[in-house]
Design a protein around this motif. Sequence first.
Motif, PDB file in Angstrom:
ATOM      1  N   ASN A 113       0.536  -1.692   0.426  1.00  0.00           N
ATOM      2  CA  ASN A 113      -0.242   0.173   0.311  1.00  0.00           C
ATOM      3  C   ASN A 113       0.729   1.500   0.309  1.00  0.00           C
ATOM      4  N   GLU A 114       2.330   1.130   0.294  1.00  0.00           N
ATOM      5  CA  GLU A 114       2.723   2.569   0.170  1.00  0.00           C
ATOM      6  C   GLU A 114       4.164   2.578  -0.359  1.00  0.00           C
ATOM      7  N   GLY A 115       4.651   3.789  -0.700  1.00  0.00           N
ATOM      8  CA  GLY A 115       6.103   4.014  -1.293  1.00  0.00           C
ATOM      9  C   GLY A 115       6.970   3.303  -0.444  1.00  0.00           C
ATOM     10  N   ASP A 116       8.515   3.724  -1.863  1.00  0.00           N
ATOM     11  CA  ASP A 116       9.552   3.281  -1.081  1.00  0.00           C
ATOM     12  C   ASP A 116      10.367   3.542  -0.046  1.00  0.00           C
ATOM     13  N   VAL A 117       9.743   4.526   0.544  1.00  0.00           N
ATOM     14  CA  VAL A 117       9.903   5.073   1.666  1.00  0.00           C
ATOM     15  C   VAL A 117       9.189   5.313   2.955  1.00  0.00           C
ATOM     16  N   GLU A 118       8.491   4.619   2.917  1.00  0.00           N
ATOM     17  CA  GLU A 118       7.693   4.058   3.747  1.00  0.00           C
ATOM     18  C   GLU A 118       8.361   2.185   4.421  1.00  0.00           C
ATOM     19  N   VAL A 119       8.613   1.681   3.186  1.00  0.00           N
ATOM     20  CA  VAL A 119       8.749   0.399   3.148  1.00  0.00           C
ATOM     21  C   VAL A 119      10.575   0.272   3.249  1.00  0.00           C
ATOM     22  N   LEU A 120      11.044   1.401   3.721  1.00  0.00           N
ATOM     23  CA  LEU A 120      12.589   1.529   4.348  1.00  0.00           C
ATOM     24  C   LEU A 120      11.879   1.643   5.779  1.00  0.00           C
ATOM     25  N   GLU A 121      11.268   2.204   6.379  1.00  0.00           N
ATOM     26  CA  GLU A 121      11.447   3.243   7.713  1.00  0.00           C
ATOM     27  C   GLU A 121      10.773   1.523   8.628  1.00  0.00           C
ATOM     28  N   VAL A 122       9.973   1.040   7.639  1.00  0.00           N
ATOM     29  CA  VAL A 122      10.271  -0.333   8.925  1.00  0.00           C
ATOM     30  C   VAL A 122      10.790  -1.406   8.573  1.00  0.00           C
ATOM     31  N   GLU A 123      11.866  -1.743   7.399  1.00  0.00           N
ATOM     32  CA  GLU A 123      12.781  -2.286   7.641  1.00  0.00           C
ATOM     33  C   GLU A 123      13.848  -1.658   8.834  1.00  0.00           C
ATOM     34  N   LEU A 124      13.934  -0.129   9.163  1.00  0.00           N
ATOM     35  CA  LEU A 124      14.664   0.308   9.994  1.00  0.00           C
ATOM     36  C   LEU A 124      14.385   0.673  11.385  1.00  0.00           C
ATOM     37  N   GLU A 125      12.605  -0.128  11.471  1.00  0.00           N
ATOM     38  CA  GLU A 125      12.166  -0.627  12.331  1.00  0.00           C
ATOM     39  C   GLU A 125      12.854  -1.793  13.186  1.00  0.00           C
ATOM     40  N   ARG A 126      12.596  -2.793  11.545  1.00  0.00           N
ATOM     41  CA  ARG A 126      13.169  -4.271  11.570  1.00  0.00           C
ATOM     42  C   ARG A 126      14.809  -3.828  12.751  1.00  0.00           C
ATOM     43  N   ALA A 127      15.529  -3.134  12.191  1.00  0.00           N
ATOM     44  CA  ALA A 127      17.165  -3.245  11.474  1.00  0.00           C
ATOM     45  C   ALA A 127      16.886  -2.932  13.871  1.00  0.00           C
ATOM     46  N   LYS A 128      16.755  -2.216  14.330  1.00  0.00           N
ATOM     47  CA  LYS A 128      16.734  -1.413  15.616  1.00  0.00           C
ATOM     48  C   LYS A 128      15.892  -2.744  16.676  1.00  0.00           C
ATOM     49  N   ILE A 129      14.971  -3.799  16.403  1.00  0.00           N
ATOM     50  CA  ILE A 129      14.973  -4.293  16.952  1.00  0.00           C
ATOM     51  C   ILE A 129      15.743  -5.898  16.802  1.00  0.00           C
ATOM     52  N   LEU A 130      16.506  -6.209  15.532  1.00  0.00           N
ATOM     53  CA  LEU A 130      17.979  -6.884  16.189  1.00  0.00           C
ATOM     54  C   LEU A 130      19.121  -6.779  16.161  1.00  0.00           C
ATOM     55  N   SER A 131      19.551  -4.705  16.506  1.00  0.00           N
ATOM     56  CA  SER A 131      20.484  -4.496  17.132  1.00  0.00           C
ATOM     57  C   SER A 131      20.673  -4.538  18.406  1.00  0.00           C
ATOM     58  N   PHE A 132      18.863  -5.156  19.553  1.00  0.00           N
ATOM     59  CA  PHE A 132      18.966  -4.745  20.679  1.00  0.00           C
ATOM     60  C   PHE A 132      18.699  -5.972  21.003  1.00  0.00           C
ATOM     61  N   THR A 133      19.285  -7.044  20.349  1.00  0.00           N
ATOM     62  CA  THR A 133      18.465  -8.421  20.624  1.00  0.00           C
ATOM     63  C   THR A 133      19.605  -9.198  19.527  1.00  0.00           C
ATOM     64  N   ASP A 134      19.647 -10.452  20.401  1.00  0.00           N
ATOM     65  CA  ASP A 134      20.986 -11.762  19.766  1.00  0.00           C
ATOM     66  C   ASP A 134      20.191 -12.035  19.052  1.00  0.00           C
TER      67      ASP A 134
END
Length: 160
Positions: free
Chosen positions: A139-160
């Motif tokens: 439903n969204e554009g590339d920028v919004e997809v990138l933001e979701v991917e950055l959220e995923r990176a944050k989740i992964l960076s704080f955990t193992d």
Amino acid sequence: FCHRPKRSQNSAQSFLMSADEKDDNKSGMEVDAEEEEDDVDVEEKKPQDTILKAAGLSLRFTLLRASTTASDKAVAEERRSIKEELMQIYDENNMIEFYRDFVTQNSLALDEQLVLKWQQNKEKLLKANEEKKALTEKNEGDVEVLEVELERAKILSFTD
């Protein structure tokens, strides 16, 4: 003694004009300096980065623990307070590896139940993120997809 060429009147006038222009620029610079102060005020209002805050607290705890005055009640209370604040940060952000490092550095007991809770929470967050990414890609554009991917990176960076 050095020989200096004589300046003509035109060069003297241009020299004086450039001095006047410099004065004008200084007043303009003062405004810029005030604007910079406003920018600094805005930056000071930002919350401290989670990782930096956790690192600072961990270091303070380690230094207090290694201190020769560790038997002092005030120091013991401060260590307890720091550990409590640090554990709250770890818990809010599922910071598994940060917690393990803290425990190892300070020869503390590792709470396996807490680690298990954070791992389960991480899995829930990643699943929710995958669902959000699928919707965003649809439903969204590339920028919004990138933001979701950055959220995923944050989740992964704080955990193992």
